[in-house]
Design a protein around this motif. Sequence first.
Motif, PDB file in Angstrom:
ATOM      1  N   ARG A  33       0.823  -1.207   0.000  1.00  0.00           N
ATOM      2  CA  ARG A  33       0.000   0.000   0.000  1.00  0.00           C
ATOM      3  C   ARG A  33       0.862   1.265   0.000  1.00  0.00           C
ATOM      4  NH1 ARG A  33      -1.636   5.021   1.648  1.00  0.00           N
ATOM      5  NH2 ARG A  33      -0.961   4.480   3.734  1.00  0.00           N
ATOM      6  N   GLN A  37       2.557   3.582  -3.086  1.00  0.00           N
ATOM      7  CA  GLN A  37       1.863   4.878  -3.201  1.00  0.00           C
ATOM      8  C   GLN A  37       2.879   6.020  -3.098  1.00  0.00           C
ATOM      9  OE1 GLN A  37      -1.796   5.449  -0.958  1.00  0.00           O
ATOM     10  NE2 GLN A  37      -1.474   7.642  -0.835  1.00  0.00           N
ATOM     11  N   GLY A  71      -6.244   4.214   1.263  1.00  0.00           N
ATOM     12  CA  GLY A  71      -5.472   5.372   0.826  1.00  0.00           C
ATOM     13  C   GLY A  71      -5.808   5.631  -0.630  1.00  0.00           C
ATOM     14  N   ARG A 106      -9.725   7.289   5.225  1.00  0.00           N
ATOM     15  CA  ARG A 106      -9.649   8.736   5.477  1.00  0.00           C
ATOM     16  C   ARG A 106     -10.900   9.239   6.213  1.00  0.00           C
ATOM     17  NH1 ARG A 106      -7.876   9.431  -0.829  1.00  0.00           N
ATOM     18  NH2 ARG A 106      -5.683   8.885  -0.586  1.00  0.00           N
TER      19      ARG A 106
HETATM   20  C1  PYR Z   1      -3.592   8.689   1.957  1.00  0.00           C
HETATM   21  O1  PYR Z   1      -4.595   9.202   2.441  1.00  0.00           O
HETATM   22  O2  PYR Z   1      -3.619   8.106   0.875  1.00  0.00           O
HETATM   23  C2  PYR Z   1      -2.344   8.742   2.679  1.00  0.00           C
HETATM   24  O3  PYR Z   1      -1.431   7.992   2.420  1.00  0.00           O
HETATM   25  C3  PYR Z   1      -2.221   9.699   3.743  1.00  0.00           C
END
Ligand code: PYR
Length: 557
Positions: A33, A37, A71, A106
Amino acid sequence: PGTKQMLEEMGRERFVEWLKQEKKIQFTDTTLRDAHQSLLATRLRTIDMVEAAACFAHHHAQTFSMEVWGGATFDVALRFLKECPWQRLRMIRQAVPNILLQMLLRGSNAVGYKAYPDNLIEKFIEKAAEEGIDVFRIFDSLNYLENLKVSIQAVRKYTNSLAEVAICYTGDLQDPKRSQKYNLQYYIDLARRIEEAGAHILAIKDMAGLLKPYAAEMLISALKEHISLPIHLHTHDTASVQSATYLKAIDAGVDVIDVAIAALSGLTSQPNFNAVVAMLKGHERENPYDLHHLNKLSDYWEAVRAYYYPFEAGLQAGTATVYEHEMPGGQYSNLKAQAESMGLEDSFETIKENYRLANELFGDIVKVTPSSKVVGDMAIFMTSNGLTPQDVMEKGATLAFPESVKQFFRGELGQPYGGFPQKLQKLVLKGERPHEKRPNEYLPPLDFEAEFEAFQQKFGEEYSFLDFLSYCLYPAVFEQYHEHRSRYGDVWYIPTPAFYYGLKDGEEILVNIDEGKTILIKKVGVSSTVDEEGYRMVSFELNGQLRRVRVRDEAVG
Ligand code: PYR
């Protein structure tokens, strides 16, 4: 047994007690992840994940959890990879039956960039748990607790999973000026409120890698004194000193730390799993790992990473400028790309400085998705218009601020700690009234039954309720995904080099289309002419039989 079985057998309360009294330091592997990212613009494909996940779970079964979902990965899977994120989760769950699977949520923004109706957040959490998520790391981009409560309660009420609630770390506890607003008392008070709100685990989410070793010692010691939750520390190694932060945090009693396999670690990603394991050899809290095998896994990831070179963030070495601009690990490369697309590639130094100044103008806010985007958009706006903070305050009434800045000042992300800077808020909103409550309160609930029926009528009955949830979160992106899927079918099983770069004439690939079902594709060639509708003939062999298809040449208007 692995942590997955332990949680199932013990239940949440006893599991949390076990974690608190366990002396050995626990690890979360973020390779699938946050690592990609933060290093490869989130582009890692499911096909490259699954076998490595199974191999990791088999050889490193003592791992606390694997962060594999949430994320930006949800959006990117649908938008760019044309993959179903739910299918990815299911495949990883099958490959990893023994270790807790973790996602990043989130809060009121779920896996998106804006507030969604409460009942959508609840349904999303319920379904994510059903499909395999055991640990929900929930954060809010302004550390606004009101935005977290619905998610915390949903995890507690509708699932048997763990609600891990994050405090986003910002500023610098060791710097008297930078810790005026975000000081030790701020973090202790917030942690207490998070504990009262029903969290099972507290996370410290150091998304920019600002938590230096001595500050970590200070913070973890203070939190251990004031709250009784286990503590999970997350950081990014942007300045390249975060293994030292982990060592200090471990000595201060942190329970779990986030690391990524060597080949996908470091810089804007997490600290190096393999090296941290080696560092802790002989430590009283050592958790022994098969380092040789971790290194072999890293060789695999090094080879796979090469497929993704166009998406590399480009940072060559650790940079301590992060302490000045405080940009999150995941934003650095994105902002650079955004600047390049606007012809501002030569102004990146100015953008970074304006990022710092924009944050000051906004009253020094927590910066992480989506609040970090607001600061980034403002920095680009200031740079492209040659504005200083003073210009912004003087000419604000006549400036057309970026949309994300307007949304922030309307309260659509929530309320920042200490409130909005009122003079700037008035200049941005130009008479509009801002929200005073949490943004989701203004959104009507979804009627799942009626809307799911309408969804299936529009897209077809082969799409499930999970696809419907993807659509609710990202309607336009889902529509494009559906269009792509209608034309090309599922594409997740195409090997990555072929997916990104196509086949050369004469090249052969073996594709696993289903369990145990394999086809051999050999590209023969492409017609040199384009027909009047803009199509070329592509010839290839499918298991030795010559086939031809008409394919639109996207280069032809
Ligand atoms: C996201 O919200 O995708 C983070 O990695 C903070």
